[in-house]
Design a protein around this motif. Structure first.
Motif, PDB file in Angstrom:
ATOM      1  N   UNK A   1       0.836  -1.204   0.000  1.00 49.37           N
ATOM      2  CA  UNK A   1       0.000   0.000   0.000  1.00 49.37           C
ATOM      3  C   UNK A   1       0.868   1.250   0.000  1.00 49.37           C
ATOM      4  N   UNK A   2       0.279   2.413  -0.235  1.00 51.15           N
ATOM      5  CA  UNK A   2       1.062   3.648  -0.354  1.00 51.15           C
ATOM      6  C   UNK A   2       1.789   4.086   0.907  1.00 51.15           C
ATOM      7  N   UNK A   3       1.639   3.373   1.998  1.00 47.60           N
ATOM      8  CA  UNK A   3       2.393   3.737   3.202  1.00 47.60           C
ATOM      9  C   UNK A   3       3.872   3.410   3.051  1.00 47.60           C
ATOM     10  N   UNK A   4       4.186   2.415   2.223  1.00 48.73           N
ATOM     11  CA  UNK A   4       5.586   2.054   1.968  1.00 48.73           C
ATOM     12  C   UNK A   4       6.377   1.896   3.265  1.00 48.73           C
ATOM     13  N   UNK A   5       5.848   1.135   4.197  1.00 45.90           N
ATOM     14  CA  UNK A   5       6.515   0.942   5.488  1.00 45.90           C
ATOM     15  C   UNK A   5       7.891   0.316   5.289  1.00 45.90           C
ATOM     16  N   UNK A   6       8.898   0.882   5.926  1.00 48.74           N
ATOM     17  CA  UNK A   6      10.287   0.432   5.817  1.00 48.74           C
ATOM     18  C   UNK A   6      10.722  -0.108   7.166  1.00 48.74           C
TER      19      UNK A   6
ATOM     20  N   UNK B   1      -0.096  -1.377   9.628  1.00 46.81           N
ATOM     21  CA  UNK B   1      -1.244  -2.288   9.662  1.00 46.81           C
ATOM     22  C   UNK B   1      -1.142  -3.285  10.797  1.00 46.81           C
ATOM     23  N   UNK B   2       0.068  -3.498  11.333  1.00 45.16           N
ATOM     24  CA  UNK B   2       0.399  -4.363  12.460  1.00 45.16           C
ATOM     25  C   UNK B   2       0.489  -5.843  12.095  1.00 45.16           C
ATOM     26  N   UNK B   3      -0.017  -6.238  10.914  1.00 42.13           N
ATOM     27  CA  UNK B   3      -0.060  -7.669  10.601  1.00 42.13           C
ATOM     28  C   UNK B   3       1.000  -8.094   9.598  1.00 42.13           C
TER      29      UNK B   3
ATOM     30  N   UNK C   1      -4.831  -5.666   3.551  1.00 43.40           N
ATOM     31  CA  UNK C   1      -3.669  -6.007   4.368  1.00 43.40           C
ATOM     32  C   UNK C   1      -3.490  -7.514   4.535  1.00 43.40           C
ATOM     33  N   UNK C   2      -4.544  -8.305   4.248  1.00 41.91           N
ATOM     34  CA  UNK C   2      -4.357  -9.764   4.238  1.00 41.91           C
ATOM     35  C   UNK C   2      -4.634 -10.303   2.839  1.00 41.91           C
ATOM     36  N   UNK C   3      -4.092  -9.600   1.850  1.00 43.61           N
ATOM     37  CA  UNK C   3      -4.373  -9.912   0.446  1.00 43.61           C
ATOM     38  C   UNK C   3      -4.021 -11.347   0.078  1.00 43.61           C
ATOM     39  N   UNK C   4      -2.903 -11.875   0.575  1.00 44.03           N
ATOM     40  CA  UNK C   4      -2.518 -13.245   0.236  1.00 44.03           C
ATOM     41  C   UNK C   4      -3.598 -14.243   0.671  1.00 44.03           C
TER      42      UNK C   4
ATOM     43  N   UNK D   1     -11.073   0.150   1.904  1.00 41.50           N
ATOM     44  CA  UNK D   1     -10.831   1.584   1.729  1.00 41.50           C
ATOM     45  C   UNK D   1     -10.108   1.874   0.431  1.00 41.50           C
ATOM     46  N   UNK D   2      -9.720   0.846  -0.303  1.00 41.58           N
ATOM     47  CA  UNK D   2      -9.099   1.039  -1.609  1.00 41.58           C
ATOM     48  C   UNK D   2      -7.704   1.616  -1.578  1.00 41.58           C
ATOM     49  N   UNK D   3      -7.010   1.476  -0.441  1.00 42.60           N
ATOM     50  CA  UNK D   3      -5.686   2.078  -0.287  1.00 42.60           C
ATOM     51  C   UNK D   3      -4.642   1.019  -0.596  1.00 42.60           C
ATOM     52  N   UNK D   4      -4.238   0.937  -1.863  1.00 42.38           N
ATOM     53  CA  UNK D   4      -3.390  -0.147  -2.318  1.00 42.38           C
ATOM     54  C   UNK D   4      -2.585   0.303  -3.533  1.00 42.38           C
ATOM     55  N   UNK D   5      -1.381  -0.226  -3.673  1.00 39.28           N
ATOM     56  CA  UNK D   5      -0.536   0.104  -4.827  1.00 39.28           C
ATOM     57  C   UNK D   5      -1.037  -0.606  -6.090  1.00 39.28           C
ATOM     58  N   UNK D   6      -0.550  -0.136  -7.243  1.00 39.42           N
ATOM     59  CA  UNK D   6      -1.049  -0.610  -8.535  1.00 39.42           C
ATOM     60  C   UNK D   6      -0.815  -2.099  -8.772  1.00 39.42           C
ATOM     61  N   UNK D   7       0.399  -2.595  -8.495  1.00 38.75           N
ATOM     62  CA  UNK D   7       0.680  -4.003  -8.806  1.00 38.75           C
ATOM     63  C   UNK D   7      -0.171  -4.964  -7.994  1.00 38.75           C
TER      64      UNK D   7
END
Length: 364
Positions: A29-34, A43-45, A142-145, A166-172
């Motif tokens: 998602x666009x948060x790009x957590x590093x 997302x915690x998960x 966040x649990x897409x898999x 909420x539709x907050x997700x990257x393109x790929x």
């Protein structure tokens, strides 16, 4: 066959890469957590373990329930049918007004969740007479898999799949995720960047991109929901701008739901949404050319009815989540003037009603 859930075992995550500085970046998602070793994303998960990303909630749920499809809310997707609903834990937004915060913000869910494999979920949903399975209560992005594996199992059993998101997700990942979804309800939290940033900790643009992607590049049926919060996202100017954007970019047939806020989570000091606000919002959206605008979380017969955009005849009458009458056939045509109603329809015999049926599902 997808893997069986195993309490305490994380599942290999997808959509990440390693940065030059050694951190692992989540690309879901666009948060790009590093993340450094052991750290979790917002997302915690999704967590870094070793040199990889893992999903810590694969195969585990916060609960299972059979709902009316209208509760998602979806009014143009097999009206009156039942949907097998479940979620996990966590969320990639930080909405101060979250209405499911006990699930989406929980940090204790690992000890509470039921375990179920994708195959078992599909089996129980089919045995229960449900037409579809919904990923809901928290955001399935966040649990897409896990959601994708469940969706594949559901399709093998002849079931439809529904994402409440909420539709907050990257393109790929968005491309692959929605390739497995038959319907979606997307929360459009508001229509200003200031509202998104201040109240959800996210941004508006990626959500609009998801909506346009769904409309122009998929066959996934989708509807939009906006929770109206007094004084924050309910001005006439904002509602006009949002409705106009939907009409111009998505078309007039995309259903729009305005739902009532109740004080919760970090917004207990904000008053509930007056019914008059929902009525005003519906009138504004209709005036901007949208054909199907609904009100939710209130008893409003007119705001719950599907009207024919051709002759204005009432075709599907609802009270809250209950379908009282449906005149559409499985082709979704108005019996009075022949106008085709946008949506996905099947033969209506009798509605599931407004009841909610909790279930326990254990992997056999």
């Amino acid at each position: 066959m997808s893997p069986s859930p195993d309490q305490g075992q994380a599942y290999p995550g997808r959509w990440w890469h390693t940065l030059d500085d050694g951190r692992v970046q989540c690309d879901l998602c666009p948060r790009d957590c590093r993340l450094h070793e052991g750290q979790r994303g917002l997302c915690f998960v999704r967590q870094r373990v070793g040199d990889a990303m893992v999903l810590t909630t694969y195969g585990r749920s916060s609960g299972f329930c059979i709902d009316p499809i209208e509760k998602k809310p979806l009014n143009h997707f097999h009206p009156g049918s039942s949907v097998f609903s479940f979620g996990t834990a966590g969320c990639n937004l930080a909405c101060k007004f979250c209405q499911n915060w006990d699930i989406s913000k929980s940090r204790e869910m690992d000890r509470l969740m039921d375990a179920a494999s994708p195959e078992r979920i599909a089996e129980v949903a089919a045995e229960s007479g449900c037409k579809s399975v919904a990923f809901t209560y928290n955001d399935p992005v966040i649990f897409a898999e896990y959601a994708i594996d469940v969706a594949q199992a559901c399709h093998a059993h002849g079931l439809y799949t529904v994402a409440v998101t909420a539709g907050y997700i990257h393109a790929e990942p968005r491309h692959e995720f929605y390739a497995h979804m038959d319907a979606a309800n997307v929360d459009l939290k508001g229509f200003t960047e200031a509202f998104y940033f201040q109240q959800t900790g996210a941004h508006l643009a990626p959500v609009l991109e998801t909506l346009e992607y769904l409309k122009h590049e998929t066959d996934c049926w989708f509807e939009i929901t906006t929770l109206l919060i007094p004084g924050l996202n309910d001005s006439s100017e904002e509602l006009e701008a949002m409705s106009r954007w939907i009409a111009e970019h998505l078309g007039p047939d995309v259903p729009l739901h305005f739902t009532a806020f109740h004080p919760d989570y970090k917004m207990t000091d904000v008053a509930p949404t007056p019914p008059a606000t929902l009525t005003r919002a519906r009138e504004i959206a209709l005036a901007q050319g949208l054909h199907h605008v609904y009100t939710g979380n209130v008893h409003d017969r007119a705001g719950g009815t599907t009207f024919c955009p051709g002759c204005q005849a009432p075709l599907i009458e609802r009270d809250w989540y209950e379908v009282l009458r449906c005149e559409l056939d499985e082709r979704g045509r108005c019996p009075h003037c022949g106008t085709a109603i946008a949506g996905r329809f099947s033969r209506f015999t009798r509605g599931f009603g407004r009841r909610r049926v909790p279930l326990r599902v254990a992997t056999a």
